[in-house]
Design an enzyme around this catalytic site. Structure first.
Site, short mmCIF file in Angstrom:
data_model
loop_
_atom_site.label_atom_id
_atom_site.label_comp_id
_atom_site.label_asym_id
_atom_site.label_seq_id
_atom_site.Cartn_x
_atom_site.Cartn_y
_atom_site.Cartn_z
N ASP A 1 0.84 -1.13 0.09
CA ASP A 1 0.08 -0.06 0.03
C ASP A 1 0.97 1.26 -0.04
O ASP A 1 1.98 1.15 0.09
CB ASP A 1 -1.03 -0.03 1.16
CG ASP A 1 -1.83 1.30 1.41
OD1 ASP A 1 -2.42 1.58 0.43
OD2 ASP A 1 -1.78 1.56 2.60
N LYS B 1 -11.37 6.22 -3.86
CA LYS B 1 -11.67 7.60 -3.10
C LYS B 1 -12.99 8.07 -3.52
O LYS B 1 -13.79 8.55 -2.61
CB LYS B 1 -10.68 8.67 -3.55
CG LYS B 1 -9.27 8.69 -2.91
CD LYS B 1 -9.53 8.54 -1.31
CE LYS B 1 -8.10 7.70 -0.66
NZ LYS B 1 -8.49 7.04 0.43
#
Length: 259
Positions: free
Chosen positions: A9, A50
């Site tokens: 990540d 997002k």
């Protein structure tokens, strides 16, 4: 089985100690819509793409109630899209400002590459959000062999598709020989769903939510308790193992004969 690839990540794992940038950007984007969000409300969806993160906030009980009271109706797709579009430059700016590598991240990658391990990454950021972060990371010595961003696979986290796409680019298989490293629950689920050995990061990421200075400023007993809670949360989400930082990853894998 020795490891062939590690998929990292970004925020809270390799850069942005405490995963602060998404909190800054989300708070600003929603403030422009008249909503004041707490850290907890934002962090509940951390790691999602997002747009999905925006949708999750609006569809949560406090977000839905506040939005409906202010606007007289429930939020719809057009509202989600508008906030997501406004979020993109805010996220790129905050992400770039917070793109300092977590201590030990570059050394971790160097140690893995010496053992022939390929380096990939997945992220909930879009490519436009990711570009300035990627550039800053490269200046500090971190450049993954493959980066897959939100919107570049048919579904985002917790679906496994971004990992699989990264592994296709890396030409690495089987997934049982791949490690996924993440600091947020949805990223842990992504790794598990992909069939990877999945390792959580406790101290530097979303579970703690503090930058390095704030973490060190905690009284020792409070810091120890918070770290214990963060480790337990990631293990409860299904992580096979938890380390405090990516600085601990290569020694951890080596001690188990995985590299």
């Amino acid at each position: 089985m020795r490891i062939s690839a590690v998929i990292f990540d970004w925020a809270g794992t390799m850069v942005d100690y405490g995963s602060i940038a998404p909190v800054i950007a989300m708070r600003r984007a929603f403030a422009d819509e008249g909503l004041t969000l707490s850290d907890a409300e934002i962090r509940a969806g951390m790691g999602l793409s997002k747009r999905d993160h925006v949708a999750a906030i609006l569809r949560s009980e406090p977000g839905l109630e506040t939005w409906s009271r202010r606007h007289g109706k429930a939020p719809g797709d057009t509202d989600i899209d508008r906030i997501f579009q406004a979020l993109s430059p805010l996220m790129a700016e905050a992400g770039s400002d917070r793109a300092t590598l977590i201590p030990g991240a570059a050394a971790c990658v160097e140690a893995l590459r010496r053992e022939g391990v390929r380096i990939g990454s997945t992220t909930g950021y879009t490519r436009a959000m990711m570009d300035p972060i990627q550039s800053r990371a490269a200046e500090q010595g971190y450049a993954p062999d493959a980066i897959v961003c939100a919107g570049e696979a048919s579904s985002g986290r917790p679906a496994p598709y971004m990992i699989w796409r990264a592994l296709e680019r890396l030409d690495c298989w089987p997934t049982a020989a791949v490690v996924k490293v993440d600091d947020a629950p949805v990223g842990i689920h992504e790794g598990l769903n992909a069939g990877c050995l999945t390792i959580g990061v406790a101290a530097t990421g979303n579970a703690m939510g503090l930058d390095a200075d704030a973490l060190q400023a905690l009284p020792a007993d409070v810091r120890a308790l918070r770290l214990s809670q963060a480790r337990s949360e990631l293990l409860a989400e299904g992580a096979h193992f938890v380390v405090d930082s990516v600085a601990d990853l290569a020694p951890f894998l080596s001690s188990r004969g995985l590299i």
